[in-house]
Motif scaffolding. Structure first.
Motif, PDB file in Angstrom:
ATOM      1  N   UNK A   1       0.532   0.923  -1.737  1.00 10.52           N
ATOM      2  CA  UNK A   1       1.012   0.051  -0.528  1.00 10.52           C
ATOM      3  C   UNK A   1      -0.232   0.270   0.548  1.00 10.52           C
ATOM      4  N   UNK A   2      -0.286   2.171   0.446  1.00  9.59           N
ATOM      5  CA  UNK A   2      -1.386   1.881   1.389  1.00  9.59           C
ATOM      6  C   UNK A   2      -2.523   1.074   1.588  1.00  9.59           C
ATOM      7  N   UNK A   3      -3.320   1.296   0.092  1.00 10.30           N
ATOM      8  CA  UNK A   3      -4.639   0.696  -0.634  1.00 10.30           C
ATOM      9  C   UNK A   3      -4.794  -0.853   0.669  1.00 10.30           C
ATOM     10  N   UNK A   4      -3.004  -1.635   0.235  1.00 12.29           N
ATOM     11  CA  UNK A   4      -3.425  -2.623   0.646  1.00 12.29           C
ATOM     12  C   UNK A   4      -3.319  -2.925   2.569  1.00 12.29           C
ATOM     13  N   UNK A   5      -1.878  -2.510   2.247  1.00 12.68           N
ATOM     14  CA  UNK A   5      -2.513  -2.358   3.880  1.00 12.68           C
ATOM     15  C   UNK A   5      -3.679  -2.235   4.870  1.00 12.68           C
ATOM     16  N   UNK A   6      -4.659  -0.859   4.470  1.00 13.29           N
ATOM     17  CA  UNK A   6      -5.793  -0.670   5.324  1.00 13.29           C
ATOM     18  C   UNK A   6      -6.566  -2.264   4.590  1.00 13.29           C
ATOM     19  N   UNK A   7      -6.566  -2.743   3.514  1.00 14.01           N
ATOM     20  CA  UNK A   7      -7.398  -3.459   3.096  1.00 14.01           C
ATOM     21  C   UNK A   7      -7.017  -5.506   3.689  1.00 14.01           C
ATOM     22  N   UNK A   8      -6.079  -5.166   3.879  1.00 10.81           N
ATOM     23  CA  UNK A   8      -5.004  -6.392   4.019  1.00 10.81           C
ATOM     24  C   UNK A   8      -4.979  -6.580   5.398  1.00 10.81           C
ATOM     25  N   UNK A   9      -4.484  -4.920   6.586  1.00  7.80           N
ATOM     26  CA  UNK A   9      -3.802  -5.465   8.060  1.00  7.80           C
ATOM     27  C   UNK A   9      -4.512  -4.335   8.780  1.00  7.80           C
ATOM     28  N   UNK A  10      -5.617  -4.242   8.254  1.00  6.77           N
ATOM     29  CA  UNK A  10      -6.047  -3.472   8.819  1.00  6.77           C
ATOM     30  C   UNK A  10      -5.750  -2.996  10.647  1.00  6.77           C
ATOM     31  N   UNK A  11      -4.921  -2.878  11.276  1.00  9.00           N
ATOM     32  CA  UNK A  11      -5.105  -2.583  12.780  1.00  9.00           C
ATOM     33  C   UNK A  11      -4.399  -3.676  12.863  1.00  9.00           C
ATOM     34  N   UNK A  12      -3.219  -4.013  11.971  1.00  8.59           N
ATOM     35  CA  UNK A  12      -2.107  -4.616  12.318  1.00  8.59           C
ATOM     36  C   UNK A  12      -0.716  -4.582  11.814  1.00  8.59           C
ATOM     37  N   UNK A  13      -0.432  -3.414  11.575  1.00  6.69           N
ATOM     38  CA  UNK A  13       0.928  -3.357  11.078  1.00  6.69           C
ATOM     39  C   UNK A  13       2.037  -2.142  12.045  1.00  6.69           C
ATOM     40  N   UNK A  14       3.285  -2.512  11.784  1.00  7.51           N
ATOM     41  CA  UNK A  14       4.008  -2.131  12.625  1.00  7.51           C
ATOM     42  C   UNK A  14       4.870  -1.726  11.258  1.00  7.51           C
ATOM     43  N   UNK A  15       5.402  -0.725  11.626  1.00  3.42           N
ATOM     44  CA  UNK A  15       6.836   0.346  10.603  1.00  3.42           C
ATOM     45  C   UNK A  15       7.631   0.014  11.968  1.00  3.42           C
ATOM     46  N   UNK A  16       9.152   0.065  10.817  1.00  2.00           N
ATOM     47  CA  UNK A  16      10.335   0.868  11.432  1.00  2.00           C
ATOM     48  C   UNK A  16      10.706   1.041  11.314  1.00  2.00           C
ATOM     49  N   UNK A  17      11.281   2.703  11.511  1.00  2.00           N
ATOM     50  CA  UNK A  17      12.292   3.536  10.517  1.00  2.00           C
ATOM     51  C   UNK A  17      13.834   2.992  10.370  1.00  2.00           C
ATOM     52  N   UNK A  18      14.057   2.278   9.881  1.00  2.00           N
ATOM     53  CA  UNK A  18      15.327   1.482   9.461  1.00  2.00           C
ATOM     54  C   UNK A  18      16.273   2.013   8.464  1.00  2.00           C
ATOM     55  N   UNK A  19      16.456   3.316   7.919  1.00  2.00           N
ATOM     56  CA  UNK A  19      16.931   4.154   9.449  1.00  2.00           C
ATOM     57  C   UNK A  19      15.993   4.957   8.499  1.00  2.00           C
ATOM     58  N   UNK A  20      15.979   5.818   7.475  1.00  2.00           N
ATOM     59  CA  UNK A  20      15.540   6.864   7.631  1.00  2.00           C
ATOM     60  C   UNK A  20      14.034   6.205   6.638  1.00  2.00           C
ATOM     61  N   UNK A  21      13.650   8.049   6.731  1.00  2.00           N
ATOM     62  CA  UNK A  21      12.483   7.751   5.690  1.00  2.00           C
ATOM     63  C   UNK A  21      11.969   8.965   4.954  1.00  2.00           C
ATOM     64  N   UNK A  22      11.687   9.348   3.820  1.00  2.00           N
ATOM     65  CA  UNK A  22      12.290  11.122   3.536  1.00  2.00           C
ATOM     66  C   UNK A  22      10.427  10.664   2.451  1.00  2.00           C
ATOM     67  N   UNK A  23       9.772  11.704   2.313  1.00  2.00           N
ATOM     68  CA  UNK A  23       8.887  11.590   1.177  1.00  2.00           C
ATOM     69  C   UNK A  23       8.282  10.771   1.422  1.00  2.00           C
ATOM     70  N   UNK A  24       7.818   9.766   0.017  1.00  2.00           N
ATOM     71  CA  UNK A  24       6.661   8.919   0.447  1.00  2.00           C
ATOM     72  C   UNK A  24       7.745   7.976   1.350  1.00  2.00           C
ATOM     73  N   UNK A  25       8.842   7.749   2.047  1.00  2.00           N
ATOM     74  CA  UNK A  25       8.913   6.763   2.726  1.00  2.00           C
ATOM     75  C   UNK A  25       8.737   7.535   4.265  1.00  2.00           C
ATOM     76  N   UNK A  26       8.238   8.579   3.892  1.00  2.00           N
ATOM     77  CA  UNK A  26       7.670   9.092   5.648  1.00  2.00           C
ATOM     78  C   UNK A  26       6.187   8.989   5.282  1.00  2.00           C
ATOM     79  N   UNK A  27       6.014   9.174   4.794  1.00  2.00           N
ATOM     80  CA  UNK A  27       4.462   8.939   5.050  1.00  2.00           C
ATOM     81  C   UNK A  27       4.345   7.508   4.591  1.00  2.00           C
ATOM     82  N   UNK A  28       4.828   6.298   4.271  1.00  2.00           N
ATOM     83  CA  UNK A  28       3.955   5.069   4.795  1.00  2.00           C
ATOM     84  C   UNK A  28       4.436   5.083   6.458  1.00  2.00           C
ATOM     85  N   UNK A  29       5.903   5.403   6.221  1.00  2.00           N
ATOM     86  CA  UNK A  29       6.262   5.046   8.217  1.00  2.00           C
ATOM     87  C   UNK A  29       5.014   5.861   8.937  1.00  2.00           C
TER      88      UNK A  29
END
Length: 228
Positions: free
Chosen positions: A91-119
């Motif tokens: 997911x990180x690679x894709x975000x940098x390649x296709x959506x660089x500077x155009x991403x928004x994440x909502x923590x709805x409702x928890x993010x642990x471990x890899x979920x936290x890193x994605x946020x």
């Protein structure tokens, strides 16, 4: 592949919705009657659960996201207990390649471990009053010939430690000392107030309003004074 006006693709654990936003007119100078037209664009909304895909459905999600153009935007809604770091890095690679500077994440409702890193990967990071987040070190298991295990473990540890540092230490979300504590086993649990103080959250949704994290901290401080 031409994306339909509105579409939906589901994998085993994640769901992607795509909607078209029509062309719109924005005011630049009302007094001089100057306007600017924003061309139509697509919003890709991705709902994230655990990172543990075992089927091929995730390929369809990734393939649809790779159809994004420069004007398109990615929203990620995270409710995840974590899972595979390898999947998260995809997911990180894709975000940098296709959506660089155009991403928004909502923590709805928890993010642990890899979920936290994605946020933490998103450019804009929005939380709710009862959102919570947790950082910890990765877990892993390997099997194979004895002589190869040590080299494999050391290689993965170097790679993942560098990745974790980029996501949370270089951005100032954890200090270097805290990161060292995390590596040897400490879990870092954070509520909304802590996420705002550390800069992990950039905005908070309070009732029906989205406010900046700094303003939210001021509101919390005022409420505590009134309760004292």
């Amino acid at each position: 592949m031409e994306v339909r006006k509105n579409s939906e693709i589901s994998s085993e654990l994640h769901t992607l919705f795509v909607r078209m936003v029509p062309e719109s007119k924005h005011v630049i100078d009302r007094k001089k009657n100057i306007y600017q037209w924003r061309p139509k664009y697509r919003v890709f909304t991705l709902y994230i659960e655990r990172f543990k895909e075992l089927k091929r459905g995730l390929h369809s999600v990734f393939n649809e996201l790779r159809q994004a153009k420069r004007e398109d935007y990615l929203e990620i809604r995270i409710n995840s207990g974590g899972g595979s770091v390898n999947e998260g890095i995809q997911f990180y690679n894709l975000m940098r390649e296709k959506f660089h500077g155009r991403t928004c994440a909502y923590l709805d409702n928890h993010g642990y471990s890899m979920g936290a890193l994605l946020f933490c990967m998103a450019d804009k990071r929005v939380v709710y009053p009862y959102s919570d987040l947790m950082f910890h070190n990765y877990a892993s298991s390997v099997s194979g010939k004895g002589g190869e295990l040590k080299a494999r473990l050391e290689h993965r540890d170097r790679l993942l430690r560098t990745f974790f540092k980029e996501m949370i230490v270089q951005k100032g979300f954890l200090s270097s000392d805290e990161f060292d504590e995390m590596v040897i086993g400490r879990d870092f649990w954070m509520d909304v107030e802590e996420m705002c103080r550390r800069g992990i959250a950039t905005h908070v949704i309070v009732e029906n309003r989205e406010i900046k994290a700094k303003k939210y901290l001021k509101l919390i401080k005022e409420e505590k004074k009134e309760e004292a």
